[in-house]
Scaffold this active site. Structure first.
Site, short mmCIF file in Angstrom:
data_model
loop_
_atom_site.label_atom_id
_atom_site.label_comp_id
_atom_site.label_asym_id
_atom_site.label_seq_id
_atom_site.Cartn_x
_atom_site.Cartn_y
_atom_site.Cartn_z
N ARG A 1 0.69 -1.16 0.00
CA ARG A 1 -0.01 -0.08 0.24
C ARG A 1 0.81 1.16 -0.05
O ARG A 1 2.15 1.21 0.20
CB ARG A 1 -1.04 0.00 1.25
CG ARG A 1 -1.89 -1.12 1.10
CD ARG A 1 -2.76 -1.24 2.50
NE ARG A 1 -1.76 -1.72 3.68
CZ ARG A 1 -2.37 -1.93 4.88
NH1 ARG A 1 -3.47 -1.53 5.18
NH2 ARG A 1 -1.44 -2.43 5.82
N LYS B 1 2.24 1.91 7.27
CA LYS B 1 2.79 1.07 8.40
C LYS B 1 3.68 1.78 9.34
O LYS B 1 4.00 3.11 8.98
CB LYS B 1 3.62 0.19 7.79
CG LYS B 1 3.05 -1.18 7.42
CD LYS B 1 2.12 -1.81 8.30
CE LYS B 1 1.66 -3.29 7.90
NZ LYS B 1 0.61 -3.89 8.54
N TYR C 1 -0.44 4.48 10.72
CA TYR C 1 -0.46 3.52 11.70
C TYR C 1 0.59 3.23 12.57
O TYR C 1 1.64 3.00 12.15
CB TYR C 1 -0.86 1.93 11.17
CG TYR C 1 -2.29 1.90 10.64
CD1 TYR C 1 -3.49 2.02 11.40
CD2 TYR C 1 -2.38 1.43 9.21
CE1 TYR C 1 -4.69 1.77 10.68
CE2 TYR C 1 -3.36 1.17 8.48
CZ TYR C 1 -4.80 1.49 9.40
OH TYR C 1 -6.04 1.25 8.96
N HIS D 1 0.54 1.48 16.18
CA HIS D 1 0.49 0.42 17.21
C HIS D 1 1.55 0.38 18.03
O HIS D 1 2.18 -0.41 18.15
CB HIS D 1 0.48 -0.99 16.25
CG HIS D 1 -1.00 -1.11 15.51
ND1 HIS D 1 -2.08 -1.16 15.82
CD2 HIS D 1 -0.87 -1.05 14.00
CE1 HIS D 1 -3.18 -1.24 14.97
NE2 HIS D 1 -2.38 -1.14 13.74
N GLU E 1 -4.95 4.45 14.14
CA GLU E 1 -5.68 3.58 14.82
C GLU E 1 -6.36 4.06 16.05
O GLU E 1 -7.05 3.52 16.76
CB GLU E 1 -4.97 2.17 15.23
CG GLU E 1 -3.93 2.43 16.38
CD GLU E 1 -2.57 2.83 15.72
OE1 GLU E 1 -2.44 3.12 14.57
OE2 GLU E 1 -1.73 2.81 16.53
N ASP F 1 -4.45 -11.12 14.90
CA ASP F 1 -3.78 -10.00 15.28
C ASP F 1 -3.84 -9.50 16.59
O ASP F 1 -2.87 -8.71 17.29
CB ASP F 1 -4.00 -8.80 14.20
CG ASP F 1 -5.28 -8.18 14.38
OD1 ASP F 1 -6.29 -9.15 14.86
OD2 ASP F 1 -5.73 -6.87 13.91
N1 NAD Z 1 -6.12 -10.42 10.15
C1 NAD Z 1 -6.25 -9.08 9.89
O1 NAD Z 1 -5.96 -8.84 8.80
C2 NAD Z 1 -7.26 -8.08 10.43
C3 NAD Z 1 -7.66 -7.08 9.71
C4 NAD Z 1 -8.60 -6.15 10.45
C5 NAD Z 1 -9.06 -6.34 11.64
N2 NAD Z 1 -8.36 -7.53 12.37
C6 NAD Z 1 -9.03 -7.90 13.44
O2 NAD Z 1 -10.44 -8.35 13.66
C7 NAD Z 1 -10.84 -8.35 14.92
C8 NAD Z 1 -12.39 -7.65 14.93
O3 NAD Z 1 -12.12 -6.28 14.29
P1 NAD Z 1 -13.58 -5.70 13.99
O4 NAD Z 1 -13.12 -4.21 13.49
O5 NAD Z 1 -14.85 -6.27 13.56
O6 NAD Z 1 -14.20 -5.29 15.64
P2 NAD Z 1 -15.27 -4.63 16.43
O7 NAD Z 1 -15.05 -4.11 17.53
O8 NAD Z 1 -16.05 -3.95 15.34
O9 NAD Z 1 -16.23 -6.18 16.60
C9 NAD Z 1 -15.81 -7.04 17.51
C10 NAD Z 1 -17.18 -7.67 17.96
O10 NAD Z 1 -16.77 -8.70 18.78
C11 NAD Z 1 -17.84 -9.07 19.59
N3 NAD Z 1 -17.50 -9.86 20.96
C12 NAD Z 1 -16.57 -9.75 21.61
N4 NAD Z 1 -16.61 -10.70 22.68
C13 NAD Z 1 -17.35 -11.79 22.01
C14 NAD Z 1 -17.76 -13.15 22.22
N5 NAD Z 1 -16.99 -13.57 23.39
N6 NAD Z 1 -18.48 -13.77 21.52
C15 NAD Z 1 -18.89 -12.99 20.48
N7 NAD Z 1 -19.03 -11.88 20.20
C16 NAD Z 1 -17.79 -11.15 21.04
C17 NAD Z 1 -18.28 -7.61 20.16
O11 NAD Z 1 -19.39 -7.31 20.79
C18 NAD Z 1 -18.12 -6.81 18.75
O12 NAD Z 1 -19.48 -6.87 18.19
C19 NAD Z 1 -9.98 -7.26 15.68
O13 NAD Z 1 -9.09 -8.31 16.52
C20 NAD Z 1 -9.06 -6.76 14.60
O14 NAD Z 1 -8.06 -6.37 15.08
C21 NAD Z 1 -7.56 -8.46 11.68
#
Ligand code: NAD
Length: 370
Positions: free
Chosen positions: A15, A75, A94, A96, A118, A270
């Protein structure tokens, strides 16, 4: 203001901080943009495209850092980039920082003002500069799952949407936030049978209205998780507990009761992952198998679609870039949501959560010059 955009140097990052369309907006408002030659190569935007948008091309990163009042990146800055930052310079990217004391110290030593994408907030309490990457990751999760489900990839050999007369795949999404909603939308769009589990009843109500019955919503408990996961062809892990590691919702013992060849996509990797057996993987080698269950745990999912991701990120960052360009640091006084992004200023970590995680108390830290 003079805004500089260096080429991203972290491994596998394609990016770029500003796409040509964003450069055009800045130049139209009287700002100067200095792009490092080749910075847009990862999204197929060449120097000529940036020049057409009004940017000046600099031969290398040194020239960009030397000329700019504000550096816009994607990044977190690498050590060599931190050393190029100067006092009075703004860094917008970003960061972090919470888990990265080495970068924190290098940024403090630079004297620059660092604003982290973030931690910028919005009026509804969300994180508007994280959301676009969650949207990308949520949608990608289903593409990744569809691929991993194929028999030659070790999966169950089930077509997401089935065909007339044959059941579609059963997709279970744990967490109905941004990632979960976009995963559910993609899975439902392909014709899969989809359920979303969340702890928040308010969120489940919103999802129920959004999907108009096309997706089943369930309150997340030990019982509902087991019930859904044991029958699933695909489980997407998309939970987030702000400021904490992801809760482990699927144990190793549970894998034995799942269907052979089922796919777990742990988007929450992550934050440590929400399946006990998850470990981070890369786009080059995205999956592994444990007890007959395929795991996909890529930690930087949006990195494989940089053209979409860079544009999505710019759509969200551009309003803030414009404010900073127009007003400089005075923009922070006028916009509390942008001010929430401030992480480092004049040698101090100013973001309370980052300072607490790092064990710094926000007081000035003397750092030996490198
Ligand atoms: N791997 C990647 O490349 C990548 C990219 C973007 C985001 N992410 C990660 O994805 C994850 C989700 O991000 P998001 O933006 O959707 O977050 P978000 O805050 O929008 O949503 C998280 C949801 O999880 C729910 N939750 C919490 N504990 C729970 C449980 N025990 N059971 C069921 N639901 C539960 C919350 O109520 C919330 O609705 C984060 O960890 C984020 O860092 C990873």
């Amino acid at each position: 203001m003079r805004i500089g955009v260096p080429t991203e140097i972290k491994g596998n990052e394609f990016r770029v901080g500003l796409v040509p369309g964003s450069v055009r907006e800045l130049v139209a408002r009287g700002h100067e943009v200095i792009m490092q030659s080749g910075a847009g190569a990862g999204i197929f935007a060449d120097d000529a495209a940036y020049e057409k948008a009004g940017a000046r091309i600099a031969p290398d990163a040194e020239a960009v850092f030397a000329a700019a009042d504000m550096i816009v990146k994607v990044k977190e800055p690498q050590p060599v980039e931190c050393r190029r930052l100067k006092p009075n310079q703004i860094l917008f990217t970003y960061l972090h920082l919470a888990a990265d004391p080495e970068q924190a110290r290098a940024l403090m030593a630079s004297g620059a003002t660092a604003i982290a994408y973030e931690t910028v907030t919005d009026a509804s309490g969300g994180l508007p500069l994280l959301a676009p990457m969650s949207e990308v990751a949520g949608r990608l999760a289903i593409e990744a799952a569809a691929s991993a489900l194929r028999r030659h990839n070790g999966g169950r050999g089930v077509l997401m949407g089935g065909v007339p007369g044959v059941r579609p795949a059963k997709v279970v999404v744990l967490g109905g936030g941004v990632v979960g909603t976009h995963a559910a939308r993609m899975a439902a769009g392909l014709g899969a049978e989809v359920s979303i589990l969340d702890r928040s009843l308010t969120r489940l109500r919103q999802l129920d209205e959004l999907f108009e019955g096309r997706v089943r919503t369930l309150a997340s408990t030990l019982e509902t998780i087991e019930m859904e996961v044991f029958g699933a062809d695909v489980v997407v892990g998309a939970v987030l507990v702000a400021g904490a590691s992801a809760p482990k919702l699927v144990s190793r013992a549970m894998l034995k009761q799942m269907k052979r060849g089922a796919v777990l996509v742990d988007v929450s990797i992550d934050q440590g992952g929400c399946f006990a057996t998850s470990k981070p993987t890369t786009h080059a080698n995205p999956t592994f198998e444990v007890d007959g269950i395929i795991h996909y745990c890529v930690a930087n999912m949006p990195g494989c679609v940089p053209v979409t991701s860079a544009q999505a990120l710019n759509n969200a960052t551009l309003p803030f870039v414009l404010k900073l360009a127009d007003k400089g640091l005075a923009a922070l006084e006028r916009d509390p949501h942008l001010a929430a992004g401030l992480n480092v200023r004049a040698g101090r970590i100013t973001h309370p959560a980052a300072a607490a995680s790092l064990g710094f108390d926000g007081s000035p830290v003397v750092v030996a010059a490198e």
